[in-house]
Write an enzyme that holds these catalytic residues in place. Structure first.
Site, PDB file in Angstrom:
ATOM      1  N   LYS A 103       1.042  -0.974   0.312  1.00  0.00           N
ATOM      2  CA  LYS A 103       0.221  -0.476  -0.243  1.00  0.00           C
ATOM      3  C   LYS A 103       0.556   1.058   0.245  1.00  0.00           C
ATOM      4  O   LYS A 103       0.725   2.194  -0.625  1.00  0.00           O
ATOM      5  CB  LYS A 103      -0.973  -0.051   1.412  1.00  0.00           C
ATOM      6  CG  LYS A 103      -1.281   1.262   1.510  1.00  0.00           C
ATOM      7  CD  LYS A 103      -2.492   1.497   2.431  1.00  0.00           C
ATOM      8  CE  LYS A 103      -1.790   1.631   4.030  1.00  0.00           C
ATOM      9  NZ  LYS A 103      -1.284   3.263   4.205  1.00  0.00           N
ATOM     10  N   ASN A 104       1.702   1.691   0.802  1.00  0.00           N
ATOM     11  CA  ASN A 104       2.681   2.007   1.126  1.00  0.00           C
ATOM     12  C   ASN A 104       3.710   3.034   0.191  1.00  0.00           C
ATOM     13  O   ASN A 104       4.055   3.773  -0.244  1.00  0.00           O
ATOM     14  CB  ASN A 104       3.158   2.902   2.761  1.00  0.00           C
ATOM     15  CG  ASN A 104       2.175   2.376   3.480  1.00  0.00           C
ATOM     16  OD1 ASN A 104       1.398   3.315   3.030  1.00  0.00           O
ATOM     17  ND2 ASN A 104       2.308   2.509   4.710  1.00  0.00           N
ATOM     18  N   CYS A 129      -5.639   7.938   9.147  1.00  0.00           N
ATOM     19  CA  CYS A 129      -5.636   7.481  10.766  1.00  0.00           C
ATOM     20  C   CYS A 129      -5.826   8.694  11.514  1.00  0.00           C
ATOM     21  O   CYS A 129      -4.618   9.089  11.900  1.00  0.00           O
ATOM     22  CB  CYS A 129      -4.629   6.257  10.907  1.00  0.00           C
ATOM     23  SG  CYS A 129      -5.103   4.566  10.099  1.00  0.00           S
ATOM     24  N   ARG A 166      -0.319  14.208  12.798  1.00  0.00           N
ATOM     25  CA  ARG A 166      -0.225  14.921  11.527  1.00  0.00           C
ATOM     26  C   ARG A 166       0.528  15.930  10.922  1.00  0.00           C
ATOM     27  O   ARG A 166      -0.548  16.425  10.163  1.00  0.00           O
ATOM     28  CB  ARG A 166      -1.011  13.523  10.760  1.00  0.00           C
ATOM     29  CG  ARG A 166      -1.654  12.371  11.578  1.00  0.00           C
ATOM     30  CD  ARG A 166      -2.115  10.939  10.738  1.00  0.00           C
ATOM     31  NE  ARG A 166      -0.898  10.929   9.859  1.00  0.00           N
ATOM     32  CZ  ARG A 166      -1.297   9.349   9.018  1.00  0.00           C
ATOM     33  NH1 ARG A 166      -2.541   9.239   8.440  1.00  0.00           N
ATOM     34  NH2 ARG A 166      -0.009   9.048   8.284  1.00  0.00           N
ATOM     35  N   ASP A 225       4.111   0.863  11.719  1.00  0.00           N
ATOM     36  CA  ASP A 225       3.425   0.389  11.345  1.00  0.00           C
ATOM     37  C   ASP A 225       2.961  -0.634  12.045  1.00  0.00           C
ATOM     38  O   ASP A 225       1.957  -1.557  11.532  1.00  0.00           O
ATOM     39  CB  ASP A 225       3.342   0.666  10.051  1.00  0.00           C
ATOM     40  CG  ASP A 225       2.928   2.365   9.641  1.00  0.00           C
ATOM     41  OD1 ASP A 225       2.638   2.386  10.391  1.00  0.00           O
ATOM     42  OD2 ASP A 225       3.024   2.099   8.292  1.00  0.00           O
ATOM     43  N   ARG A 248      -8.757  -0.437   3.962  1.00  0.00           N
ATOM     44  CA  ARG A 248      -8.116   0.805   3.362  1.00  0.00           C
ATOM     45  C   ARG A 248      -6.945   0.318   3.028  1.00  0.00           C
ATOM     46  O   ARG A 248      -6.170   0.751   2.515  1.00  0.00           O
ATOM     47  CB  ARG A 248      -8.202   1.527   4.562  1.00  0.00           C
ATOM     48  CG  ARG A 248      -9.172   2.709   4.905  1.00  0.00           C
ATOM     49  CD  ARG A 248      -9.078   3.794   5.319  1.00  0.00           C
ATOM     50  NE  ARG A 248      -7.971   4.108   4.649  1.00  0.00           N
ATOM     51  CZ  ARG A 248      -7.451   4.313   6.611  1.00  0.00           C
ATOM     52  NH1 ARG A 248      -7.406   4.538   7.203  1.00  0.00           N
ATOM     53  NH2 ARG A 248      -6.026   5.127   6.507  1.00  0.00           N
TER      54      ARG A 248
END
Ligand code: EPZ
Length: 440
Positions: free
Chosen positions: A26-27, A120, A125, A310, A402
């Site tokens: 994903k990232n 999230c 952030r 993560d 997600r």
């Protein structure tokens, strides 16, 4: 009127056994998709995971002029001349990855109006590093509560930039912007995660010269758009692989992870080896097995190559059922312990103090009604349900979709007993859940 609740129901305990394919990262995929804005021709990605966050970013790109086509195991994107630079706030707010449009759109069009990204709720952030670094390339910004407006009417110019601390998407934004800037950009104190190496590999394949030496990255800007040569295969997801290894360790199982390339797993493998897990390579990837009770291991989350934040939640779950005492310290995000509160409901022996959690491992967990609050935490709740006795119900499980492709199917193929259900209030009460205990 009857309410419907989408819930996950998991029966434990189980032991995971068998082979499973690791999906594309994903990232790694998010910056690769954003980088297509810099290209003049069609880009083909393979091994792209089917995830909600990827779909949202693809839809945002489509809204500003990319022709997006889903193919068998990937996506083609061709960025045509813009028909609008309007980015829908409802889409951009849904994901953190929308921040990755800042660098490439500004570099290509000299202007961007980006709704504040979401993602999230694991910390404040901030985006100040992205903004200050792009300002040093010649852009100016007005940052409001709900949007960022940026312009670079004279184009971007290469510069020397030192990040105050490593930022993953900040580094990615700057690398992408610097590709179309005039002259050389030197980025120092960069994040050096594997996903950044994937982005560099992709941009180099489009004709830009980029060198990374530890935390320094040098980009030689091109005054023309990049040109894609051949399909780009996305590497496998190290966070999914790490989560499945934690699941295998927790259930004292033995599984094979199948992948062609899954860079960045070393820190996880070292950690698990130290806990007592065994590994061997196979023609398809890696086999993991538990031959003896695992010892809990303390860890601190740190920028790459440290232990990844993560995987903090899945590995906290693992420590909950491993032998002995451990301490976990979260140093990247201020608010990433939602899952720990939920673990307590299952009988985990944890104590949360600020950025630290102390844990006494034991294996007598009980199923409970849990609420997922973020992506990695929702995965960790699922892992706990595999070892807990009886039924665990997880609500607000959309977070999982997600970031983990077909995760429930994969766990079930390995021996999990998990189903997804839409339940009305009456059906929920049959599981012993009162409507008042459900989160709206
Ligand atoms: C990326 O987020 C990942 N997201 C996150 O994964 C991951 O947790 C994080 O990197 C750290 O590894 C994506 O790649 C899409 P950062 P990012 O900028 O880039 C501070 C997941 O679950 N900071 O590296 O947003 C910040 O507060 C997600 O897949 C500033 O102060 O994270 C944090 O303490 C969650 N100002 C640290 O830097 C800034 O402008 C690292 O953040 C930017 C960051």
């Amino acid at each position: 009127m009857q309410n419907n609740h989408n819930i996950i129901i998991s029966q434990g305990p189980v032991c995971l056994k068998g082979s499973v394919r690791i999906s594309g990262s994903k990232n790694a995929s998010l910056p690769l998709l954003a980088a297509t804005v810099l290209f003049k021709n069609k880009v083909v990605f393979t091994n792209l995971p089917h995830l909600d966050d990827i779909g949202t970013l693809a839809a945002l790109l489509s809204s500003i002029g990319s022709q997006v086509e889903w193919i068998n195991d990937g996506l083609t994107l061709e960025h045509k001349d813009k028909h609008s630079l309007y980015l829908d706030p409802n889409m951009a707010n849904k994901i953190r990855g929308s921040i990755l449009l800042l660098g490439p759109i500004l570099a290509r069009y000299g202007e961007i109006r980006l709704p504040m990204p979401g993602g999230c709720p694991i910390g404040k952030r901030p985006i100040d590093f992205h903004i200050h670094a792009l300002e040093q390339l010649g852009a100016t910004f007005i940052v409001e509560e709900h949007q960022i407006y940026g312009v670079a009417p004279a184009g971007l110019k290469g510069a020397y930039i030192r990040f105050p601390k490593p930022t993953v998407t900040g580094t990615e934004n700057l690398i992408m912007a610097a590709c179309l800037a005039s002259g050389i950009t030197v980025l120092e104190n960069c994040a050096c995660d594997n996903e950044i190496d994937e982005l560099i590999k992709f941009l180099k394949s489009g004709g830009v010269s980029i060198e990374r030496n530890h935390t320094t990255i040098i980009i030689e800007g091109k005054n023309q758009f990049l040109e894609a040569q051949s399909p780009f295969k996305i590497a496998s997801d190290r966070m999914e692989a790490g989560s499945l290894l934690a699941a295998c360790a927790m259930t004292e199982g033995h599984i094979e992870l199948k992948y062609e390339s899954c860079p960045g797993l070393d820190v996880v493998l070292e950690h698990l080896t130290d806990m007592g897990m065994d590994f061997s390579t196979t023609p398809h990837g890696l086999r993991a097995l538990v031959n003896k009770p695992l010892r809990a291991r303390s860890f601190i989350t740190e920028p790459h190559p440290g232990f990844p934040t993560d995987l903090q939640a899945p590995f906290m779950a693992l420590n909950c059922v491993s032998h002995g005492f451990s301490m976990i310290e979260e140093r990247i995000w201020e608010n990433r312990f939602f899952h720990a509160e939920e673990f307590l409901k299952m009988g985990a022996q944890l104590s949360i103090q600020g950025s630290q959690v102390s844990c006494h491992g034991h294996r007598t967990l009980q199923g409970a009604l849990l609420t997922a609050q973020d992506l990695r935490g929702s995965c960790a709740l699922l892992l706990m349900s595999l070892v807990a006795k009886g039924t665990t119900i997880i609500q607000k499980n959309h977070h999982l979709d997600r970031g983990y492709e077909f995760f429930i199917n994969k766990i079930n193929m390995l021996g999990g007993k998990i189903s997804r259900q839409w339940c009305n209030d009456k059906e929920l009460s049959e599981y012993g859940i009162k409507r008042s205990s459900l989160v709206a």
